[in-house]
Design a protein around this motif. Structure first.
Motif, PDB file in Angstrom:
ATOM      1  N   LEU A   1       1.821   9.916  -0.103  1.00 27.44           N
ATOM      2  CA  LEU A   1       1.821   8.557  -0.656  1.00 27.44           C
ATOM      3  C   LEU A   1       0.640   8.359  -1.596  1.00 27.44           C
ATOM      4  O   LEU A   1      -0.442   8.877  -1.363  1.00 27.44           O
ATOM      5  N   PRO A   2       0.855   7.553  -2.652  1.00 27.03           N
ATOM      6  CA  PRO A   2      -0.264   7.257  -3.546  1.00 27.03           C
ATOM      7  C   PRO A   2      -1.310   6.411  -2.826  1.00 27.03           C
ATOM      8  O   PRO A   2      -1.049   5.821  -1.778  1.00 27.03           O
TER       9      PRO A   2
ATOM     10  N   ASP B   1      -2.780   3.669  -3.762  1.00 26.42           N
ATOM     11  CA  ASP B   1      -2.887   2.243  -4.057  1.00 26.42           C
ATOM     12  C   ASP B   1      -2.836   1.405  -2.793  1.00 26.42           C
ATOM     13  O   ASP B   1      -1.945   1.544  -1.962  1.00 26.42           O
TER      14      ASP B   1
ATOM     15  N   ALA C   1       0.854  -1.198   0.000  1.00 19.13           N
ATOM     16  CA  ALA C   1       0.000   0.000   0.000  1.00 19.13           C
ATOM     17  C   ALA C   1       0.884   1.240   0.000  1.00 19.13           C
ATOM     18  O   ALA C   1       1.966   1.246   0.594  1.00 19.13           O
ATOM     19  N   GLY C   2       0.394   2.274  -0.684  1.00 26.98           N
ATOM     20  CA  GLY C   2       1.078   3.559  -0.639  1.00 26.98           C
ATOM     21  C   GLY C   2       2.496   3.525  -1.173  1.00 26.98           C
ATOM     22  O   GLY C   2       3.335   4.350  -0.793  1.00 26.98           O
ATOM     23  N   GLY C   3       2.782   2.568  -2.058  1.00 25.01           N
ATOM     24  CA  GLY C   3       4.110   2.523  -2.647  1.00 25.01           C
ATOM     25  C   GLY C   3       5.149   1.785  -1.813  1.00 25.01           C
ATOM     26  O   GLY C   3       6.332   1.779  -2.164  1.00 25.01           O
ATOM     27  N   PHE C   4       4.715   1.169  -0.739  1.00 22.49           N
ATOM     28  CA  PHE C   4       5.629   0.393   0.104  1.00 22.49           C
ATOM     29  C   PHE C   4       5.010  -0.971   0.408  1.00 22.49           C
ATOM     30  O   PHE C   4       3.801  -1.171   0.244  1.00 22.49           O
TER      31      PHE C   4
ATOM     32  N   ARG D   1       2.123   3.015   8.250  1.00 19.90           N
ATOM     33  CA  ARG D   1       1.858   2.862   6.829  1.00 19.90           C
ATOM     34  C   ARG D   1       0.802   3.815   6.297  1.00 19.90           C
ATOM     35  O   ARG D   1       0.618   3.955   5.091  1.00 19.90           O
TER      36      ARG D   1
END
Lengths: 284, 284
Positions: free
Chosen positions: B127-128, B130, A254-257, B236
């Protein structure tokens, strides 16, 4: 200058011991040579680097074994000379805490920090035998049904990666879909793990084992690099001889991590290491 | 000397913000006062201390939010004055890495190091969106069926612990057996978590949340203290308003040590934090 002796009965001529050797320059300062033999494409493997730092700290601190070691990865390491600077933070009866950084050299000779670790060391041999673990190993296919680097049709690790020649890695059939374009969609990667030259596992090679499998993101259908931001490993038991089983799971992309949780089981079914890393997710 | 402003819209008068305030003495040096309000018996809670260090690093580094923070606990903290010394290890575009130590004072005025942390900070707001997490929240009983500190017959946290007055902690009925002498035998602890004064959760209070529940060892039938050796937390996502759900599991109690894995879920069912600590097992 004298090399640090290899602890724990491992063959002094093993590739792993030779390539993670550190040489005491002065108290707390160790010279090392990052071997091109532990690279993935052009990057030096993070677990290999952790083992180098772990060896230096085990020499510097009064206790021999990393019980918990937290590494923050700062800049990419490259094969070649490096220096490790270690510091004692605190010494106690059963645990001591230390810090170490690995540096390489810029063109003008200045030191560039690659990794910094904080770690608490103890002596695994002194721990009581009580085991009340409720964890059980995940299902692994028998080792002869798993896929090694030389198995057709597709190599489990793409590209020209020197590290595949140093490891005896056998990927579980249920987590190799990515290699033939059919990833499972689950964040799981499982493999039998050994060193190619037959050296037995020890706490230092466990530091390698937790970061030596293909990334779980491959099975999530993502291609490309997953650079580690931080990796913390607990070594809980000296591993029995024989191949290790390494299971890695990702539950939160999630969120690129993403996180990668690794468990390492020895041939006696003991959970010998647990690790978690935070990594950047590939864009692919 | 001026106090660091509270980030993120929290009430500046909340107990948590007041008691985790740090005052800049000079660049990289922060004075703090460890409050007696966050103690368990006589020990200052490790999550509260982590929040203090997290606040200082968030001020010192160019990025505001702890993405991953690894803390090694060296000596027990006590209520009273403390100083935090922070250092920038590396700054990058999306992440910066820092180190900080919390010290208290010996009788002769010398500084005694209590905790050292390494952390990588970023900006959660950038953060994106996704989210491909496969993790799902464990089953929690509805909050009105859970047990708070004031519920009879047995208080969920034994002894006189100031922290219970600061938290709105509601333990799941399936993990409170220990309080009536009937531990489940499973290494699980689950609770709804909020701050008693109603302050909303943010990344700093998540650092408290991961270490604020009774230890899982209580449900394993062990009494006594489980001092943290090392605690690493990944933040996160910025948590949504409303109560958090905290689930802690222990799978490997062995050799006198245990791990505690915490997950924190927000009211939007997002996995907002993951942590793991290595602690000494109680002898009981």
């Amino acid at each position: 200058m004298s090399s640090i002796e290899t602890p724990g009965g491992a063959s002094a001529t093993s590739e792993f011991d030779r390539d993670t050797a550190v040489t005491l320059r002065e108290p707390g300062v160790y010279d090392a040579e990052l071997s091109a033999g532990w690279t993935i494409i052009r990057a030096v493997n993070g677990g290999y680097l952790l083992a180098l730092l772990g060896r230096a700290l085990g020499d510097h601190l009064p206790h021999p074994d990393p019980f918990t070691i937290s590494a923050h990865y700062l800049t990419p390491s490259v094969p070649g000379p490096a220096v490790i600077r270690a510091e004692t933070v605190r010494t106690g009866r059963t645990l001591s805490t230390g810090q170490a950084s690995l540096y390489q050299y810029a063109e003008d000779g200045t030191e560039v920090e690659r990794i910094r670790v904080l770690a608490s060391y103890g002596d695994l041999a002194t721990l009581p035998d009580d085991v009340r673990t409720s964890a059980t190993p995940p299902a692994f296919a028998p080792i002869d049904q798993c896929f090694g680097a030389s198995d057709s049709p597709a190599p489990p690790i793409p590209g020209s990666s020197a590290i595949t020649e140093r490891l005896d890695l056998r990927l579980d059939p249920s987590t190799v879909g990515w290699a033939i374009g059919a990833p499972s969609g689950k964040g799981e990667m499982r493999a039998w793990f050994g060193l190619a030259d037959g050296r037995d596992a020890d706490p230092l090679s466990l530091l390698l084992a937790v970061d030596a499998l293909p990334p779980t993101s491959f099975e999530l259908g993502l291609k490309g690099w997953t650079p580690t931001v931080e990796l913390t490993t607990h070594i809980r038991c000296r591993p029995a001889p024989g191949p290790l089983r390494v299971s890695i799971t990702t539950r939160n992309l999630a969120g690129g991590f993403l996180e990668e949780d690794a468990e390492v089981w020895d041939s006696a079914d003991r959970l010998v290491a647990q690790s978690r890393q935070l990594a950047r997710a590939p864009r692919g």
